[in-house]
Design an enzyme around this catalytic site. Structure first.
Site, PDB file in Angstrom:
ATOM      1  N   ASP A   1      36.069  -3.794  81.915  1.00 13.13           N
ATOM      2  CA  ASP A   1      36.383  -5.052  82.589  1.00 13.13           C
ATOM      3  C   ASP A   1      35.747  -4.965  83.971  1.00 13.13           C
ATOM      4  O   ASP A   1      36.103  -4.087  84.764  1.00 13.13           O
ATOM      5  CB  ASP A   1      37.893  -5.253  82.714  1.00 13.13           C
TER       6      ASP A   1
ATOM      7  N   ASP B   1      40.761 -13.784  64.438  1.00 12.65           N
ATOM      8  CA  ASP B   1      41.668 -14.928  64.510  1.00 12.65           C
ATOM      9  C   ASP B   1      40.953 -16.161  65.046  1.00 12.65           C
ATOM     10  O   ASP B   1      41.488 -17.258  64.987  1.00 12.65           O
ATOM     11  CB  ASP B   1      42.864 -14.582  65.403  1.00 12.65           C
TER      12      ASP B   1
ATOM     13  N   GLU C   1      35.430 -24.022  64.960  1.00 11.53           N
ATOM     14  CA  GLU C   1      36.765 -24.216  64.388  1.00 11.53           C
ATOM     15  C   GLU C   1      37.023 -25.709  64.227  1.00 11.53           C
ATOM     16  O   GLU C   1      36.580 -26.505  65.064  1.00 11.53           O
ATOM     17  CB  GLU C   1      37.828 -23.568  65.281  1.00 11.53           C
TER      18      GLU C   1
ATOM     19  N   HIS D   1      43.439 -18.953  63.810  1.00 14.42           N
ATOM     20  CA  HIS D   1      43.778 -19.093  65.230  1.00 14.42           C
ATOM     21  C   HIS D   1      45.299 -19.091  65.435  1.00 14.42           C
ATOM     22  O   HIS D   1      45.892 -20.020  65.970  1.00 14.42           O
ATOM     23  CB  HIS D   1      43.169 -20.369  65.813  1.00 14.42           C
ATOM     24  N   LEU D   2      45.909 -17.985  65.002  1.00 14.89           N
ATOM     25  CA  LEU D   2      47.372 -17.855  65.045  1.00 14.89           C
ATOM     26  C   LEU D   2      47.869 -17.057  66.247  1.00 14.89           C
ATOM     27  O   LEU D   2      49.048 -16.735  66.322  1.00 14.89           O
ATOM     28  CB  LEU D   2      47.870 -17.160  63.760  1.00 14.89           C
ATOM     29  N   GLY D   3      46.969 -16.722  67.184  1.00 13.53           N
ATOM     30  CA  GLY D   3      47.347 -15.842  68.282  1.00 13.53           C
ATOM     31  C   GLY D   3      48.611 -16.242  69.006  1.00 13.53           C
ATOM     32  O   GLY D   3      49.411 -15.390  69.391  1.00 13.53           O
ATOM     33  N   ALA D   4      48.811 -17.529  69.204  1.00 14.91           N
ATOM     34  CA  ALA D   4      49.988 -18.009  69.932  1.00 14.91           C
ATOM     35  C   ALA D   4      51.051 -18.582  69.004  1.00 14.91           C
ATOM     36  O   ALA D   4      52.014 -19.190  69.465  1.00 14.91           O
ATOM     37  CB  ALA D   4      49.572 -19.070  70.945  1.00 14.91           C
TER      38      ALA D   4
ATOM     39  N   ILE E   1      46.591 -10.381  78.831  1.00 18.92           N
ATOM     40  CA  ILE E   1      46.804 -10.040  77.423  1.00 18.92           C
ATOM     41  C   ILE E   1      46.241  -8.655  77.118  1.00 18.92           C
ATOM     42  O   ILE E   1      46.874  -7.842  76.440  1.00 18.92           O
ATOM     43  CB  ILE E   1      46.174 -11.110  76.511  1.00 18.92           C
TER      44      ILE E   1
END
Length: 531
Positions: free
Chosen positions: A173, A258, A263, A281-284, A154
């Site tokens: 990273d 998000d 949660e 939590h709308l990422g997907a 991602i």
């Protein structure tokens, strides 16, 4: 008799039809997953269970799942499945790790725009009949520096989209190589440099012990004044209280989240603050992503139930039934070897070389390689499995090479894994004895014979008297029992190593006490999935 599948969450009709078209009997009960008692009553009828996030597959549910063979999660997160309990029951757990990558990346970009231009707050103000044009002064993304923490699947998509917006992109990273960084067009930096340079910061890492609160109060203080922070990855990556204080002080100009530490987030210290954008939590949550993961999980489950083929399994290697009986111990050994090198290596890995000697060289080397790489990657990304590991390794520019050779030593077969970084090479070899238990037989070229346990301690030192006594006394005083103790040395007075198999993880006080003796060059606790 045709296999029978229960769909207990909201999956697309297209996915349900795939089961039917393949000759699988399917019951579509999209609200059943919320009723754990009813689910426990009926689960025994089914060979497969297709879910999203609402269904909680607990040990209690699995205890009633007398015929269940496979659980398919449409999406990547499997926090709602008790994987160890499923493994004990012989139930395969599959997920769909890459079906929503683009959607999640796009949401991060959208959140960046929203916080840069204060869109949600401006919308609410305008719809309330106000016309506060001068109040909502935003900033451009053009020519700004975006700091990307986590440049995996991602994260690399976010990098690509940001470059298209003519942003400057720096990425942190631990597993990002210089070659991969150049390939995706970003500048590889350490975390402190990213914090100091970035106008915007976006997070794309899993939640692990190493990444928890990676944006702590201390690290937020290292950011440049006016930074804007986006998190569409996992709750818990940011110290929310520290972020709230930084927003109130004006050090952080805005934040878009998000995901949250707890949660559903019905209350949060960040709610109500100006220039904070929040989504649930709308990422997907796009039509395309939901369709993609639903179709993918239906196809994977159908393939397994009808042909035995295994894809994207989190608790089972992708091998045939014939191979599994022979390869089981060797797959576990391969993963252990990878886990050792992954936990011991703190810098980006450029290459992994795997040597297969003797009888193991005739086995399914692709599956064994996947087990090695999965072991390495799990040190920083617990979501990696044998199927996704090669993809993740490729994204990080990690080159995998394999050598197989006829029996060349005292063992009928062995595997040797060597990882190469900019600074060093590190190698470890192992074999499986007739009892089927994996053993480590060589580390750093030093011969040993070490049984693998869940909790282990690895030390290096110069070969001098007192090492055994110091290790034993320190563990004993801390109440940590040593199940097995293995020593090795290159030669008298030279490099020496110790590998202790412990009944419990060594506390930090033990690690500090050993380090403070000055006898050890390295003291490293290790954890293995030795079940």
């Amino acid at each position: 008799m045709a296999p029978k599948v229960l769909v207990s969450d909201k999956l697309s009709e297209t996915a349900v039809q795939i089961f039917r078209d393949r000759g699988i009997e399917v019951d579509f009960e999209p609200s059943l997953g919320k009723d754990k008692d009813k689910l426990a009553q009926v689960i025994g009828q089914y060979d497969g269970l297709a879910i999203r996030s609402a269904t909680k597959v607990t040990e209690k549910i699995l205890a009633q799942a007398t015929n269940l063979k496979v659980i398919g999660r449409a999406g990547i997160g499997v926090d709602n499945v008790d994987i160890p309990a499923a493994s004990k029951k012989g139930v395969i757990v599959m997920n769909t790790p890459f079906g929503n990558s683009i959607t999640t990346a796009e949401h991060a970009i959208a959140m960046m725009f929203a916080v840069a231009r204060q869109i949600p707050e401006a919308n609410a103000s305008t719809q309330a009949g106000k016309w506060e044009k001068s109040r909502f002064m935003g900033v451009e993304l053009f020519n700004k520096t975006l700091g990307v923490i986590g440049a995996g699947n991602i994260g690399s998509i976010v990098c690509d989209r940001a470059l298209g917006l003519h942003m400057k992109v720096v990425a942190y990273d631990p597993f990002l190589s210089e070659e991969r960084a150049k390939q995706i067009g970003v500048t590889k930096v350490e975390l402190d440099e990213l914090l100091a340079r970035a106008d915007f910061i976006t997070l794309h890492v899993p939640l692990t012990d190493k990444t928890r609160n990676i944006l702590s109060a201390e690290n937020i203080a290292k950011t440049r004044k006016g930074v804007r922070i986006v998190n569409c990855a996992r709750g818990g990556l940011i110290d929310e209280t520290a972020l709230a204080e930084a927003l109130k002080s004006g050090h952080v100009a805005g934040a878009a989240l998000d995901v949250f530490a707890e949660e559903p987030a019905t209350e949060n210290v960040l709610f109500g603050l100006p220039n904070v954008v929040c989504t649930p939590h709308l990422g997907a949550a796009t039509t395309e992503a939901q369709e993609n993961v639903a179709i993918q999980v239906a196809e994977q489950m159908s393939d397994y139930l009808l042909t035995g083929a295994v894809q994207n399994a989190l608790n089972m290697p992708s091998v045939t039934a014939e191979e599994a009986a022979i390869m089981g111990p060797w797959l576990k050994l391969a993963e252990h070897l990878g886990t050792f090198t992954g936990q011991m290596t703190d810098e980006p890995i450029k290459a992994v070389n795997v040597l297969y000697d003797g009888a193991v060289a005739e086995m399914n080397l692709a599956a064994l390689n996947c087990a090695v790489i999965a072991g390495i990657m799990k040190a920083t990304n617990p979501d990696v499995n044998m199927v996704s590991a090669p993809i993740v390794a490729k994204e990080r520019g990690m080159k995998i090479s394999t050598t197989n050779q006829a029996k060349s030593g005292v063992f009928d077969a062995y595997i040797k894994v060597t990882v190469v970084t900019e600074k060093r090479e590190r190698s470890i070899a192992g074999t499986c004895f007739s009892d089927g238990k994996p053993r480590f037989i060589q580390i750093k070229g030093i011969n040993i014979d070490a049984e693998v346990g869940t909790h282990m301690l690895y030390t290096t030192n110069n070969d001098v008297p007192g090492i055994i006594g110091t290790l034993g006394r320190t563990m004993g005083e801390a109440g940590v029992n040593i199940a097995n103790f293995t020593l090795g040395r290159s030669s008298v007075g030279k490099d020496a190593i110790a590998l202790l198999y412990l009944d419990a993880p060594p506390p930090q006080s033990v690690l500090k006490a050993l380090t403070d003796t000055g006898l050890f060059n390295q003291v490293r606790p290790l954890v293995f999935d030795a079940a």
